[in-house]
Structure formats: structure tokens, C-alpha cells
Design an enzyme around this catalytic site. Structure first.
Site, short mmCIF file in Angstrom:
data_model
loop_
_atom_site.label_atom_id
_atom_site.label_comp_id
_atom_site.label_asym_id
_atom_site.label_seq_id
_atom_site.Cartn_x
_atom_site.Cartn_y
_atom_site.Cartn_z
N LYS A 45 0.81 -1.24 0.00
CA LYS A 45 0.00 0.00 0.00
C LYS A 45 0.83 1.28 0.00
O LYS A 45 0.39 2.35 0.43
CB LYS A 45 -1.01 0.05 1.18
CG LYS A 45 -1.83 -1.18 1.42
CD LYS A 45 -2.31 -1.87 0.19
CE LYS A 45 -3.43 -1.17 -0.52
NZ LYS A 45 -3.82 -1.92 -1.75
N THR A 48 3.10 0.44 -4.97
CA THR A 48 3.57 -0.65 -5.83
C THR A 48 2.98 -0.55 -7.24
O THR A 48 3.70 -0.59 -8.24
CB THR A 48 3.14 -2.01 -5.22
OG1 THR A 48 3.13 -1.92 -3.81
CG2 THR A 48 4.04 -3.14 -5.69
N THR A 49 1.66 -0.42 -7.29
CA THR A 49 0.95 -0.38 -8.58
C THR A 49 1.41 0.83 -9.39
O THR A 49 1.51 0.77 -10.62
CB THR A 49 -0.58 -0.31 -8.33
OG1 THR A 49 -0.90 -1.22 -7.28
CG2 THR A 49 -1.36 -0.65 -9.56
N HIS A 100 7.70 -7.19 -2.18
CA HIS A 100 7.37 -6.70 -0.82
C HIS A 100 8.33 -7.30 0.20
O HIS A 100 8.11 -7.18 1.41
CB HIS A 100 5.95 -7.13 -0.44
CG HIS A 100 4.85 -6.41 -1.16
ND1 HIS A 100 4.90 -5.06 -1.44
CD2 HIS A 100 3.65 -6.85 -1.63
CE1 HIS A 100 3.77 -4.71 -2.07
NE2 HIS A 100 3.01 -5.78 -2.20
N SER A 130 -5.05 2.84 3.95
CA SER A 130 -5.20 2.20 2.64
C SER A 130 -5.35 0.69 2.83
O SER A 130 -6.21 0.04 2.22
CB SER A 130 -3.97 2.53 1.78
OG SER A 130 -4.06 1.91 0.53
N PHE A 221 -3.17 9.64 -10.97
CA PHE A 221 -4.18 8.80 -10.34
C PHE A 221 -5.43 8.71 -11.21
O PHE A 221 -5.97 7.63 -11.46
CB PHE A 221 -4.51 9.38 -8.96
CG PHE A 221 -5.51 8.59 -8.19
CD1 PHE A 221 -5.17 7.38 -7.60
CD2 PHE A 221 -6.82 9.04 -8.06
CE1 PHE A 221 -6.11 6.64 -6.89
CE2 PHE A 221 -7.76 8.31 -7.36
CZ PHE A 221 -7.40 7.10 -6.77
N MET A 224 -4.74 6.49 -14.23
CA MET A 224 -4.56 5.07 -13.86
C MET A 224 -5.88 4.44 -13.44
O MET A 224 -6.11 3.26 -13.65
CB MET A 224 -3.53 4.94 -12.74
CG MET A 224 -2.11 4.93 -13.25
SD MET A 224 -0.90 4.78 -11.93
CE MET A 224 -1.30 3.17 -11.24
N LYS A 250 -8.22 6.51 -3.17
CA LYS A 250 -8.22 7.99 -3.10
C LYS A 250 -6.97 8.58 -3.70
O LYS A 250 -7.00 9.67 -4.25
CB LYS A 250 -8.35 8.44 -1.65
CG LYS A 250 -9.77 8.48 -1.12
CD LYS A 250 -9.82 9.39 0.10
CE LYS A 250 -11.20 9.41 0.70
NZ LYS A 250 -11.18 10.05 2.03
#
Ligand code: A3P
Length: 288
Positions: A45, A48-49, A100, A130, A221, A224, A250
Site C-alpha cells: 500500500k 507498488t501499482t 514486498h 489504505s 491517479f 490510472m 483515493k
């Protein structure tokens, strides 16, 4: 479902069974790291993405085709996950991967390689929030309970990939010298172009100003969120229930202020400070 059915215990870390197996973790240990491999390492969280969106175009001259056509988990795979074995041999070098893992659990061949690491840190209060929402929507994780209950688990390290403080200290104290670049989620929010510039320099790459502008725009954001290859809408609802929360939820800094009571804030701050004491690691959010 019980904890043991949801998670594997890997050297004291809980890892989700949905995406990890004894075999994948064995393979991780024996994995041959190449000198030109690039790892974006995060505590869950923390962005990463986002890194899975950023790295491909930075490495291929700004071409956005990969991020528009290949799901994030296949384009920049997780080193430790079960899917890695289907993908890592097929992606062209330099390979970009995410992980991770804490520093000491990286594959043996990593330590003597020249592979580079971009370590992304995020304010742990926002990581907690998150993660709390993610636990509510992801059916392959344990139910978080109340935010106060989840905070207890988080601070005790009874969450996936263990304590935030252990993870951050392991990587911040690594002796990788110029093989590691530290960035924060908050810096990326404030000045994505600037951070992408630092990543390019770190990786010894260049992009024209126009190409960089396109990558920056693609990785906002808002954009994506509508990219089906990155917003987890390809995952069935019974695994990730987007009616409860979006994966790309968010995308802001400071959402913890909408969730923490003064008591929770005091408890959380004191616990993190205690764990970080003597580490000499300072973050901008420590002053907030
Ligand atoms: P929120 O839940 O606070 O929105 P990870 O990919 O490590 O699991 O992290 C997920 C978090 O990163 C989510 O935070 C998600 O919205 C946020 N995120 C992903 N892409 C982002 C972007 N382009 N800009 C800002 N936040 C982003």
C-alpha cells in the site's frame, strides 16, 4: 476463514496464499538475479501499482503500449509470487520487478549482483488506512475489524509482510550504496515529473521532455483509475469487491486525518517513534 488458511508463514512473515506458495517462495530463494534487473520494493500500500505503471515506459523510451495492454501483475511481476515463474523468463532485459520482501529475504544472488532497487516509502498512517480499506474489499485477506483493531494488528506486525517499521529499517539500513534510490509516495504526488527524472538518472536512462510529459500524464491517479490494465477491474468481484472499495481508492496524502481519532493518532505515533528510535531515519511526515 482461519488465518492459517489465508496466509503462509514465511520466516515469520504472513504472506497471502492466494498469490504465494511454498514453491514460489523456494523459487524466490534460488532466483538468479541479473546485473541489469530493477526492483521496485515497497511495503504493501505504498505505491507498488504506481511503480508498475511508471517503470515500463521509462525503460522503453516512453512507449505506453505495455501499460495499456498488459495487466500490471504480468508487466512488472512480483518476484515472490506464483505467477513469477510464468513471466520472469519471458520479459526482456532489463527486467523490472516489484517485491514486498524485506532486505534480508531477497534472493542470495541479489546481494552480489549490480541489480538496482527503487525503495518507495509512504507515511505509515496512510499505509494503514489504505490497507484497512483493502482488507475490507479483498476476500483473500482477514477481515480487519474496526480501524482500532486493525491498528493493533498493524503495529504488532500481524499483517501481510510484517511490521512497517521492520521493513523500512531493513531497506533504509541496507548497504547497497548507489544501487538503491529512495523515494516517497508523497514526493511522487507533489512532483511526479521530478521523481521520474531522478529515477531516469538513477537508471542511466533518458527521455525527451515530450515523452516524459506523456508518461507523467499517463501515471496520474485519474488516468490510472481508468486503465483497466492497472485498476484491478480484471480481478473477479468475489476476490476484490469494488463495491466496498476501489483498489485505486483515493490516491492522496493525509487521508489518515479523516480516519484517526486523537487517541489513535497518539497511540500510533508513539508506537512508530519507539520502533524507529535510534535509527536516524527521518521522514517529512514525522513533523506533522
Ligand atoms: P489509497 O488506498 O490511499 O488510495 P499499492 O499499489 O502499493 O498496493 O498501493 C495502493 C495505494 O497507492 C492506493 O492508495 C492507491 O490509490 C495508490 N495509488 C496507486 N496509483 C496511484 C497514483 N497514480 N497516484 C496516487 N496514488 C496512487
Amino acid at each position: 476463514m482461519e488465518i492459517k488458511d489465508l496466509f503462509l508463514n514465511y520466516h515469520g512473515l504472513l504472506v497471502p496464499r492466494i498469490s504465494h506458495s511454498e514453491e514460489s517462495l523456494n523459487r524466490l530463494e534460488k532466483f538468479t538475479v541479473k546485473d541489469d534487473d530493477i526492483f521496485a520494493v515497497t511495503y504493501p500500500k505504498s505505491g507498488t501499482t504506481w511503480m508498475q505503471e511508471i517503470l515500463p515506459p521509462l525503460l522503453n523510451g516512453g512507449d505506453l503500449t505495455t501499460v495499456q495492454t498488459i495487466p500490471n501483475w504480468d508487466r512488472v511481476p512480483w518476484l515472490e509470487e506464483t505467477r513469477a515463474c510464468f513471466i520472469l523468463d519471458k520479459i526482456p532485459s532489463p527486467r523490472a520487478m516489484v517485491s514486498h520482501m524485506p532486505y534480508h529475504l531477497m534472493p542470495q544472488t541479489f546481494f552480489n549482483s549490480k541489480a538496482k532497487v527503487i525503495y518507495v516509502t509512504r507515511n505509515p498512517k496512510d499505509v494503514l488506512v489504505s490497507s484497512f480499506h483493502f482488507h475490507n474489499m479483498a476476500t483473500f485477506l482477514d477481515k480487519p475489524g474496526t480501524l482500532e483493531e486493525f491498528t493493533g494488528k498493524f503495529l504488532a506486525g500481524n499483517v501481510i509482510f510484517g511490521k512497517w517499521t521492520d521493513h523500512v529499517k531493513s531497506w533504509r539500513n541496507s548497504d547497497l550504496g548507489d544501487r538503491i534510490l529512495y523515494v516517497t509516495y508523497e514526493e511522487m504526488l507533489q512532483d511526479l515529473r521530478g521523481v521520474l527524472g531522478r529515477i531516469l538518472t538513477f537508471l542511466g536512462r533518458q527521455l525527451s521532455a515530450e515523452a516524459l510529459d506523456c508518461v507523467v500524464d499517463h501515471c496520474t491517479f485519474k488516468n490510472m483509475k481508468t486503465n483497466t490494465m492497472s485498476n484491478y477491474s480484471l480481478v473477479p468481484q468475489n476476490l476484490m469487491d469494488s463495491k466496498k472499495s476501489s483498489f485505486l481508492r483515493k490516491g492522496i496524502a493525509g487521508d489518515w486525518k479523516n480516519h484517526f481519532s486523537p487517541e489513535l493518532d497518539a497511540k500510533f505515533t508513539a508506537a512508530i517513534q519507539e520502533e524507529m528510535k535510534g535509527s536516524n531515519i527521518k521522514f517529512p511526515w514525522d513533523e506533522e
